[in-house]
Design a protein around this motif. Structure first.
Motif, short mmCIF file in Angstrom:
data_model
loop_
_atom_site.label_atom_id
_atom_site.label_comp_id
_atom_site.label_asym_id
_atom_site.label_seq_id
_atom_site.Cartn_x
_atom_site.Cartn_y
_atom_site.Cartn_z
N ALA A 77 -18.13 10.06 -6.39
CA ALA A 77 -17.66 9.28 -7.54
C ALA A 77 -16.73 10.13 -8.41
N VAL A 78 -17.09 11.40 -8.61
CA VAL A 78 -16.23 12.30 -9.38
C VAL A 78 -14.90 12.48 -8.66
N GLU A 79 -14.96 12.66 -7.32
CA GLU A 79 -13.73 12.83 -6.54
C GLU A 79 -12.86 11.57 -6.61
N SER A 80 -13.47 10.41 -6.49
CA SER A 80 -12.71 9.16 -6.55
C SER A 80 -11.98 9.02 -7.88
N ASP A 81 -12.68 9.37 -8.96
CA ASP A 81 -12.05 9.30 -10.29
C ASP A 81 -10.91 10.31 -10.39
N LEU A 82 -11.11 11.51 -9.83
CA LEU A 82 -10.07 12.53 -9.86
C LEU A 82 -8.83 12.08 -9.10
N VAL A 83 -9.04 11.52 -7.90
CA VAL A 83 -7.91 11.04 -7.09
C VAL A 83 -7.16 9.94 -7.82
N GLN A 84 -7.90 9.05 -8.48
CA GLN A 84 -7.26 7.97 -9.21
C GLN A 84 -6.42 8.51 -10.37
N ARG A 85 -6.93 9.54 -11.04
CA ARG A 85 -6.19 10.12 -12.17
C ARG A 85 -4.99 10.93 -11.69
N MET A 86 -5.16 11.69 -10.60
CA MET A 86 -4.09 12.55 -10.11
C MET A 86 -3.08 11.79 -9.27
N GLY A 87 -3.57 10.87 -8.43
CA GLY A 87 -2.72 10.18 -7.48
C GLY A 87 -2.95 10.70 -6.07
N GLU A 88 -2.70 9.85 -5.08
CA GLU A 88 -2.94 10.21 -3.68
C GLU A 88 -2.06 11.38 -3.26
N LEU A 89 -0.81 11.40 -3.69
CA LEU A 89 0.12 12.45 -3.29
C LEU A 89 -0.37 13.81 -3.78
N GLU A 90 -0.73 13.89 -5.07
CA GLU A 90 -1.17 15.14 -5.65
C GLU A 90 -2.50 15.58 -5.06
N SER A 91 -3.39 14.62 -4.79
CA SER A 91 -4.69 14.96 -4.22
C SER A 91 -4.55 15.54 -2.81
N ALA A 92 -3.65 14.96 -2.02
CA ALA A 92 -3.41 15.50 -0.68
C ALA A 92 -2.85 16.92 -0.77
N GLY A 93 -1.95 17.14 -1.72
CA GLY A 93 -1.40 18.49 -1.91
C GLY A 93 -2.46 19.47 -2.36
N LEU A 94 -3.37 19.02 -3.23
CA LEU A 94 -4.44 19.88 -3.71
C LEU A 94 -5.36 20.29 -2.57
N ARG A 95 -5.76 19.33 -1.73
CA ARG A 95 -6.62 19.67 -0.59
C ARG A 95 -5.95 20.71 0.30
N ASN A 96 -4.66 20.51 0.54
CA ASN A 96 -3.92 21.42 1.41
C ASN A 96 -3.88 22.83 0.83
N LEU A 97 -3.60 22.95 -0.47
CA LEU A 97 -3.50 24.27 -1.09
C LEU A 97 -4.85 24.95 -1.18
N LEU A 98 -5.90 24.18 -1.44
CA LEU A 98 -7.24 24.77 -1.48
C LEU A 98 -7.63 25.31 -0.11
N LYS A 99 -7.29 24.57 0.95
CA LYS A 99 -7.58 25.06 2.30
C LYS A 99 -6.82 26.36 2.57
N GLN A 100 -5.57 26.42 2.13
CA GLN A 100 -4.79 27.64 2.33
C GLN A 100 -5.42 28.80 1.57
N ALA A 101 -5.87 28.55 0.34
CA ALA A 101 -6.50 29.61 -0.46
C ALA A 101 -7.79 30.08 0.19
N ILE A 102 -8.57 29.14 0.73
CA ILE A 102 -9.83 29.50 1.39
C ILE A 102 -9.56 30.33 2.63
N LEU A 103 -8.57 29.93 3.44
CA LEU A 103 -8.24 30.70 4.63
C LEU A 103 -7.76 32.11 4.28
N ALA A 104 -7.00 32.21 3.18
CA ALA A 104 -6.45 33.51 2.79
C ALA A 104 -7.50 34.45 2.24
N THR A 105 -8.61 33.92 1.72
CA THR A 105 -9.64 34.76 1.10
C THR A 105 -10.96 34.75 1.87
N ASP A 106 -10.99 34.09 3.03
CA ASP A 106 -12.24 33.94 3.80
C ASP A 106 -12.78 35.31 4.22
#
Length: 328
Positions: free
Chosen positions: A286-315
């Motif tokens: 529910a929190v994620e759904s509200d965040l996606v609605q506030r940010m937008g689908e485009l920004e949310s997809a970009g956020l997921r992508n950047l977080l994955k990159q950060a996780i891979l870089a610091t794993d």
């Protein structure tokens, strides 16, 4: 007398051109004998609004060039960020690119692919020679678009787009200049985003009398179980939780986990633990759904992508949580 310019290094020239971010398209058409043809292209561009016209180019050594040169009708599909695999399929040769695909009705015989950010159904107006490419200029006869985020291509790889963010803790970006500790510090941004997100779950965690450690363990076991104590510790090592302090035994005593003692003690969710984590995960969604609605689908997809990159870089070498199913 001016010295002649040195010849271009083709690889370096391609690298320099790759600094310009483009969208990714698939252009389709149909030959006279009914054969469907499609290629991936990032050379698409707009030409005119009145009349509506667009262009794209195709290499002169492309096997599909004769078909596009003689066919008057073609469709341009601006791919969405979920269509990377489709882009790769149409970039390859020697296979039936349309096998298994569901096509939609087009105003011409040219195939029309679903699930795109935008689509333009065109008819050739002009063809031009452009060095080692042929440039196709087409009149747009019909188009449609969706809210799906577009797929980008830059620096030789796929990318996602997101608008620039404004300041979050300062009055203006100018106030950040020269500051050794500012809102641009990644640690601050990661930490604040994490705690603001978790704040939305805090009420559910408190109502269920669950600590952060309980949440980590229950979440882990909701994905993979049973796990040994050592396996659980390996998966949540990055959280700093010390399981040696009796946290797991406490969860067993409170009825959240079931314990099987053998060569190695294994733990799994109890019915009460399963019920608890289902409620917490529902709150998280529910929190994620509200965040996606506030940010937008485009920004949310970009956020997921950047977080994955950060996780891979610091794993630090954490074990994989989600694993592919084993087929026998």
């Amino acid at each position: 007398m001016d010295k002649p310019s040195p010849p271009f290094d083709p690889k370096d020239f391609r690298r320099a051109l790759g600094m310009f971010a483009t969208g990714v398209t698939i252009v389709t058409t149909c030959s006279d004998d009914g054969t469907q043809v499609g290629v991936t292209a990032n050379s698409f561009n707009s030409v005119s609004l009145d009349p509506p016209m667009v262009l794209w180019s195709l290499a002169n050594n492309a096997r599909s060039l004769p078909v596009f040169s003689t066919s008057q009708d073609w469709n341009v599909h601006i791919l969405s960020n979920a269509q990377e695999a489709l882009s790769n399929r149409f970039a390859r040769s020697g296979e039936d690119k349309f096998a298994g695909l569901s096509l939609e009705k087009s105003i011409s015989k040219a195939p029309l692919l679903p699930g795109c950010s935008a689509r333009f159904q065109c008819r050739t107006a002009f063809q031009y020679e452009g060095g080692d490419h042929t440039i196709f200029v087409g009149e747009v006869l019909q188009y449609d678009s969706s809210s799906l985020p577009p797929l980008l291509y830059v620096k030789g790889g796929y990318a996602l787009a997101a608008p620039m963010a404004g300041p979050v803790s300062t009055e203006s970006q100018a106030n950040l200049e020269g500051a050794s500790y500012s809102e641009n510090l990644l640690g601050y941004l990661f930490g604040r985003a994490h705690f603001q997100f978790v704040h939305g779950l805090r009420g559910t965690l408190q109502a269920r009398q669950l600590s952060d450690t309980d949440f980590f363990v229950l979440s882990l076991l909701s994905v993979r179980q049973p796990l040994t104590t050592d396996e659980i510790a390996a998966h949540i090592a990055y959280t700093g939780v010390d399981l040696a302090s009796g946290a797991l035994q406490s969860m067993v005593q409170r009825g959240l986990l079931l314990e099987h003692v053998g060569d190695a003690t294994q733990l799994r969710l109890s019915p009460a633990g399963s019920d608890a984590i289902l409620h917490v995960l529902a709150a998280a969604k529910a929190v994620e759904s509200d965040l996606v609605q506030r940010m937008g689908e485009l920004e949310s997809a970009g956020l997921r992508n950047l977080l994955k990159q950060a996780i891979l870089a610091t794993d630090p070498g954490l074990p994989k949580l989600w694993q592919a199913p084993v087929h026998f």
